[in-house]
Every structure is written in C-alpha cells, then in structure tokens.
Design an enzyme around this catalytic site. Sequence first.
Site, PDB file in Angstrom:
ATOM      1  N   GLU A  40       0.856  -1.181   0.000  1.00  0.00           N
ATOM      2  CA  GLU A  40       0.000   0.000   0.000  1.00  0.00           C
ATOM      3  C   GLU A  40       0.898   1.238   0.000  1.00  0.00           C
ATOM      4  OE1 GLU A  40      -3.476   1.658   3.057  1.00  0.00           O
ATOM      5  OE2 GLU A  40      -1.832   0.445   3.832  1.00  0.00           O
ATOM      6  N   LYS A 113      -9.637   1.311  -1.403  1.00  0.00           N
ATOM      7  CA  LYS A 113      -9.748   0.794  -0.035  1.00  0.00           C
ATOM      8  C   LYS A 113     -11.088   1.172   0.595  1.00  0.00           C
ATOM      9  CE  LYS A 113      -7.063   0.911   4.305  1.00  0.00           C
ATOM     10  NZ  LYS A 113      -5.877   1.540   4.937  1.00  0.00           N
ATOM     11  N   CYS A 151      -4.652  -3.533   3.532  1.00  0.00           N
ATOM     12  CA  CYS A 151      -4.243  -3.217   4.896  1.00  0.00           C
ATOM     13  C   CYS A 151      -5.367  -3.383   5.928  1.00  0.00           C
ATOM     14  CB  CYS A 151      -3.649  -1.810   4.933  1.00  0.00           C
ATOM     15  SG  CYS A 151      -2.624  -1.470   6.390  1.00  0.00           S
TER      16      CYS A 151
END
Length: 279
Positions: A40, A113, A151
């Site tokens: 990321e 995300k 993440c």
Amino acid sequence: MRIAVAQLRSGDDKAANLDKIREAVADAARLGAELVICPEAAMHDFGPPDLPLAPVAEPLDGPFVTALSGLARQHQVSVVAGMFEPVEGDGSRAYNTVVALGPAGDLVGRYRKQHLYDALGWLESDRLVAGDVNELLLVPLGDLQVGVMTCYDLRFPELSRALIDAGATVLAVPSAWVNGPAKETQWTALATARAIENVCYVAAAGQPPPTYSGCSRIVDPMGAPLASLAEIEGVVAAEVTAARVEHCRSRMPSLANRRWTVTPRVDDRPPEDAGPWVL
C-alpha cells in the site's frame, strides 16, 4: 506458479519509490514469479497524519501507473501496487487505490480501499475517501483468481468472504501496517486467519519498520507460512496452485458447510446506529 511479495519502504520522492519497485519487480521475476504484490502507498508514503494526500494523487493514466505498465510488460509479470488517486469534485481528499497490471502492461483493474484506518490516533478519513462497497477486484492468474484488499481491510472478514464468494483463491493484501504494541502479532494472526477461514492463499505485502510493521508473508490455505520477511526490505516468493486450494477445500469443507452469507452495509450511518447486517 509462483507469486512474490515485495517489502519496500516508500517516501515522499516518487521517482525514488519507483526505483525501488523496479528493483523489486526485477528480483521477483528472477525468482520466477508471475505476480508481484507491492505494498500500500508504494507510489508515495502516507507521511505524517496531517500531510494532505490529494496533492500527490495521480489518475490511472498518470506517470505511476504508466511506469508500472512498462515494468509489467518488460518482465512479463502481473504487478499489484498501492497509490493515491484523485477524487472527482473533492480537492482535499484522495482514494487509497490499488492497481493491477497484467503481463502485457494492461490495467486489469483498480480497488479503492473500503475500510479507512480511523483507529489508534490515525484518521484516514480526514485525507481519504472510502471506496464503493459494491466494487470488488478479482484478477485472473492462470487457473487462480486473485482478490485484492488493502491493509486495514484485513480486520474485516466480511470483505475477504465476499471476495471468496466471487471466486477468489488467493487474497492479495498490499499494506502499510502501522507499527506499535502487538501490531506485528495482530498482522500475522489476521493474515493467517483469513487464509484458514477462507481456505485460500494470502499474500500480504507490507512496508518495513520503523513506521510500519514489516512481516510480509505468503500463507498456505491451511495456514502454514510459505515465505516471509521480518524487518528488512526485500522480496520473497512461493509456489501456489489451484490444485492445492481444491485439495484443502475438499479436506476442510468449511466454505461448503457454512450457513451464513454476507452482504455489504451500504448506508453511511455509524456502526452503532446502523442496525444488524442483512444476512
């Protein structure tokens, strides 16, 4: 086939970050990898919590993705990496985006995300906009399907299950897992749990200390670590097969035996006010 995770430290110099990605992709190709997963924020680091990210964001046809396209084509590998993407009509925030490039250099897709890291003193939502819960990214890789999450998404098993229901046999998790007490333990436990509960491979690529936790890894569908890194920058690779996933799922048919499904909560109410999930 072989997949690789690249653990590299990005900063605020995009050119230097690209040089690290070039080296990592070349190393992965020498290891025989057909897919390289970078962290990321590989394009540009998050920086301090008050650093605006909209000014560093790039469109999907910008210099960063164009460079990744050339790398993928040069080495004939698929590349997955994190970047920041502009939000139309919002000049103060960006999307935290992962892009996937095919071995011909084509942009296979992007994932924004969904779960922003508003925890432990960080407020990603101040600088970022969450992605649409109805948008999933699956990348075909031979007879495997790679589902992408980012993440903090790792803490939300519903998203991984949605990807599995869509056909994923590998979960790719580009990350910049912020360092702190017990964070390495949580990272490794969650990556292993997502592999075990979904009977799939997990390939999690993080950024190293001191800011982040490192510990990038590739996990087998039964939860065994196949390859891992501790604190240093580097690349590791492992063999993954659809036959292994099929074998594990036949031996441990938990996906077939389950009695629940998941659907996204699409409203904007906070969790304590939103009521139960529709199951």
